[in-house]
Design a protein around this motif. Structure first.
Motif, PDB file in Angstrom:
ATOM      1  N   ASN A  66      99.690 -22.864  83.117  1.00  0.00           N
ATOM      2  CA  ASN A  66      98.297 -22.528  82.792  1.00  0.00           C
ATOM      3  C   ASN A  66      98.110 -22.369  81.284  1.00  0.00           C
ATOM      4  O   ASN A  66      97.528 -21.395  80.802  1.00  0.00           O
ATOM      5  N   SER A 132     104.788  -9.488  89.355  1.00  0.00           N
ATOM      6  CA  SER A 132     103.822  -9.046  88.349  1.00  0.00           C
ATOM      7  C   SER A 132     104.514  -8.378  87.167  1.00  0.00           C
ATOM      8  O   SER A 132     103.925  -8.222  86.106  1.00  0.00           O
ATOM      9  N   CYS A 135     105.095 -12.303  84.793  1.00  0.00           N
ATOM     10  CA  CYS A 135     103.825 -12.771  84.253  1.00  0.00           C
ATOM     11  C   CYS A 135     102.801 -13.110  85.332  1.00  0.00           C
ATOM     12  O   CYS A 135     101.740 -13.637  85.011  1.00  0.00           O
ATOM     13  N   ALA A 136     103.090 -12.825  86.599  1.00  0.00           N
ATOM     14  CA  ALA A 136     102.120 -13.112  87.653  1.00  0.00           C
ATOM     15  C   ALA A 136     101.081 -11.997  87.720  1.00  0.00           C
ATOM     16  O   ALA A 136     101.379 -10.831  87.454  1.00  0.00           O
ATOM     17  N   MET A 137      99.867 -12.364  88.120  1.00  0.00           N
ATOM     18  CA  MET A 137      98.826 -11.342  88.216  1.00  0.00           C
ATOM     19  C   MET A 137      99.177 -10.365  89.345  1.00  0.00           C
ATOM     20  O   MET A 137      99.663 -10.763  90.418  1.00  0.00           O
ATOM     21  N   PRO A 138      98.940  -9.065  89.139  1.00  0.00           N
ATOM     22  CA  PRO A 138      99.324  -8.041  90.112  1.00  0.00           C
ATOM     23  C   PRO A 138      98.667  -8.220  91.479  1.00  0.00           C
ATOM     24  O   PRO A 138      99.220  -7.772  92.496  1.00  0.00           O
ATOM     25  N   TYR A 139      97.498  -8.871  91.522  1.00  0.00           N
ATOM     26  CA  TYR A 139      96.774  -8.951  92.792  1.00  0.00           C
ATOM     27  C   TYR A 139      97.551  -9.717  93.851  1.00  0.00           C
ATOM     28  O   TYR A 139      97.336  -9.524  95.033  1.00  0.00           O
ATOM     29  N   ARG A 140      98.463 -10.590  93.439  1.00  0.00           N
ATOM     30  CA  ARG A 140      99.246 -11.343  94.416  1.00  0.00           C
ATOM     31  C   ARG A 140     100.047 -10.389  95.293  1.00  0.00           C
ATOM     32  O   ARG A 140     100.083 -10.546  96.521  1.00  0.00           O
ATOM     33  N   CYS A 184      98.986 -17.940  96.564  1.00  0.00           N
ATOM     34  CA  CYS A 184      98.304 -17.304  95.439  1.00  0.00           C
ATOM     35  C   CYS A 184      98.933 -17.764  94.131  1.00  0.00           C
ATOM     36  O   CYS A 184     100.142 -17.651  93.934  1.00  0.00           O
ATOM     37  N   ASN A 186      99.822 -17.790  90.053  1.00  0.00           N
ATOM     38  CA  ASN A 186     100.235 -16.665  89.215  1.00  0.00           C
ATOM     39  C   ASN A 186      99.100 -16.162  88.323  1.00  0.00           C
ATOM     40  O   ASN A 186      99.212 -15.124  87.679  1.00  0.00           O
ATOM     41  N   SER A 187      97.988 -16.914  88.301  1.00  0.00           N
ATOM     42  CA  SER A 187      96.832 -16.512  87.501  1.00  0.00           C
ATOM     43  C   SER A 187      95.601 -17.266  87.991  1.00  0.00           C
ATOM     44  O   SER A 187      95.721 -18.281  88.683  1.00  0.00           O
ATOM     45  N   LYS A 189      92.596 -19.423  86.800  1.00  0.00           N
ATOM     46  CA  LYS A 189      92.106 -20.188  85.667  1.00  0.00           C
ATOM     47  C   LYS A 189      91.477 -21.474  86.185  1.00  0.00           C
ATOM     48  O   LYS A 189      92.053 -22.141  87.059  1.00  0.00           O
TER      49      LYS A 189
END
Length: 334
Positions: A66, A132, A135-140, A184, A186-187, A189
Motif C-alpha cells: 500500500n 497490529s 503494521c496491520a490495522m488493529p481492527y483486523r 481483512c 492490513n490497511s 486504502k
C-alpha cells in the motif's frame, strides 16, 4: 535481441528475480544483462533503499504493497494506486500481480462434487502472521474477536493462533474447510486489494472482507460480505449469523460470480502490464527518463538517501541570501 543493462533491487530477500513477471516477460524480447554496478534501468520494490544509489538509471517501481509512488524518485511505477500520470503509472492490484506471478490466468471457483457438504464445514478461519504490533490495522484483530463471540474462529497463523501453535502449510486447502474466511487487508486504502479476497472466493469460502473502499468496482458485492456495509461490528456479526444459519442463502452467495465483469480481468491486467513494460524498454535510455533532476526535486531525493545535510546548508544559505526565506523559516519544513 536488444541488450538491456538492468538491475533488480529492494525485493524481499528470498526473491529469485528470474521468477518475477518483469524478468520473465522482458527476457522474452530483450537480452537482459544483469549489472548491479552501473545499470541503465533499475526495477525496484519497496523493501529497501538500494534503488536510491542508482541516480543515473531509469527507475521503475513495482509494488503490491500500500505504498504510493514518489515520482520524484521513480520515473515509472506499477502500484495499486488509482492514479494517472501520463505514461508513468499503471495500476495493477496485488491480487492480480500475485496470480500472474504464478502464471494463473484463470480464477474459477474450485469444483464441488456435493454442495451439501459446503454447509457442513467449520464456521470461520483467520489466517495472518502480520499483527497490529507490526503494521496491520488493529481492527483486523478486533474483527476476529467479534466473530469469535458468536462462534469459534480457527486462527492458523502466528497472529492470535488458537490451534496449539500449529501453523498452516497449505492456505487454500485450509480455508476450503470453512464456510467463512476473515479477509481483512492490513490497511484501508483506495485501490489496495490483495489475494485476501480472491483466495477464499476460489476456495468456496465466503470472504468477510474489509479493505479497499472501491472493491466493488471489480469484485461482485453479492459474492462476499463487506464489513464496510455495516454501521457497526454487532450488525455485521448478526448478518453473518443469519447467513450461517440459512443454508439456501449461504449457497446462493457461493454461486455468485466472482467478478462484476464477464471479461477475464487477469488477462486484461497481463496485457496492460506487458504493454506498459514494453513501452518503457522499447525507448532509448535518455528518452525513457521522466523524473526531474534539478531544482527542489534534487534536494528531496537527496534527503531520501540521507545525503544532503551539507547540500541543504549550501542551498538554504543561497536562498536566504536573496531575501526569499530565512534559514529558521526553511528549517520548519525539514
Amino acid at each position: 535481441m536488444k541488450d538491456i543493462n538492468i538491475w533488480f533491487t529492494d525485493f524481499l530477500p528470498k526473491t529469485d528475480i528470474r521468477h518475477t513477471n518483469e524478468y520473465k516477460w522482458l527476457s522474452k524480447k530483450y537480452n537482459l544483462i544483469l549489472n548491479p554496478k552501473n545499470p541503465d534501468f533499475v526495477i525496484s520494490s519497496v523493501f529497501g533503499l538500494e534503488h536510491l544509489k542508482y541516480d543515473k538509471a531509469v527507475r521503475i517501481l513495482v509494488s503490491g504493497e500500500n505504498i504510493s509512488p514518489d515520482f520524484n524518485v521513480f520515473d515509472y511505477a506499477i502500484t495499486s494506486d488509482p492514479i494517472e500520470l501520463g505514461d508513468r503509472h499503471l495500476r495493477v492490484p496485488y491480487w492480480a500481480l500475485r496470480y500472474l506471478s504464478e502464471d494463473h490466468f484463470e480464477y474459477e471457483r474450485r469444483p464441488v462434487a456435493d454442495e451439501t457438504l459446503l454447509v457442513k464445514r467449520k464456521f470461520c478461519n483467520f489466517l495472518y502472521s502480520n499483527s497490529s504490533s507490526l503494521c496491520a490495522m488493529p481492527y483486523r484483530n478486533e474483527l476476529f474477536k467479534k466473530l469469535s463471540s458468536y462462534k469459534h474462529v480457527d486462527s492458523g497463523g502466528s497472529c492470535l493462533n488458537n490451534m496449539a501453535g500449529v501453523r498452516v502449510k497449505d492456505k487454500m486447502e485450509f480455508i476450503g474447510k470453512y464456510k467463512f474466511t476473515i479477509a481483512c487487508e492490513n490497511s484501508i486504502k483506495v485501490g489496495y486489494s490483495t489475494e485476501k479476497i480472491l483466495d477464499p472466493l476460489i476456495a468456496n469460502s465466503v470472504p468477510i472482507y474489509l479493505g479497499d473502499p472501491c472493491i466493488i468496482g471489480e469484485f461482485n458485492p453479492k459474492a462476499f460480505i463487506n464489513v464496510a456495509d455495516f454501521s457497526n461490528a454487532d450488525d455485521m456479526v448478526s448478518f453473518v449469523k443469519n447467513i450461517d444459519c440459512n443454508d439456501s442463502e449461504y449457497l446462493r452467495i457461493l454461486k455468485e460470480p466472482i467478478f462484476l465483469s464477464d471479461k477475464n480481468l487477469l488477462l486484461d491486467y497481463h496485457k496492460a502490464l506487458y504493454d506498459f513494460l514494453m513501452h518503457v524498454f522499447d525507448q532509448q535510455v535518455n528518452d525513457a527518463r521522466r523524473r526531474c533532476e534539478y531544482g527542489w526535486t534534487r534536494i528531496h531525493v537527496a534527503r531520501q538517501a540521507g545525503l544532503c545535510k551539507s547540500l541543504d546548508k549550501r542551498i538554504i544559505t543561497s536562498i536566504s541570501g536573496h531575501g526569499q526565506m530565512s534559514v529558521a523559516e526553511l528549517n520548519r519544513y525539514r
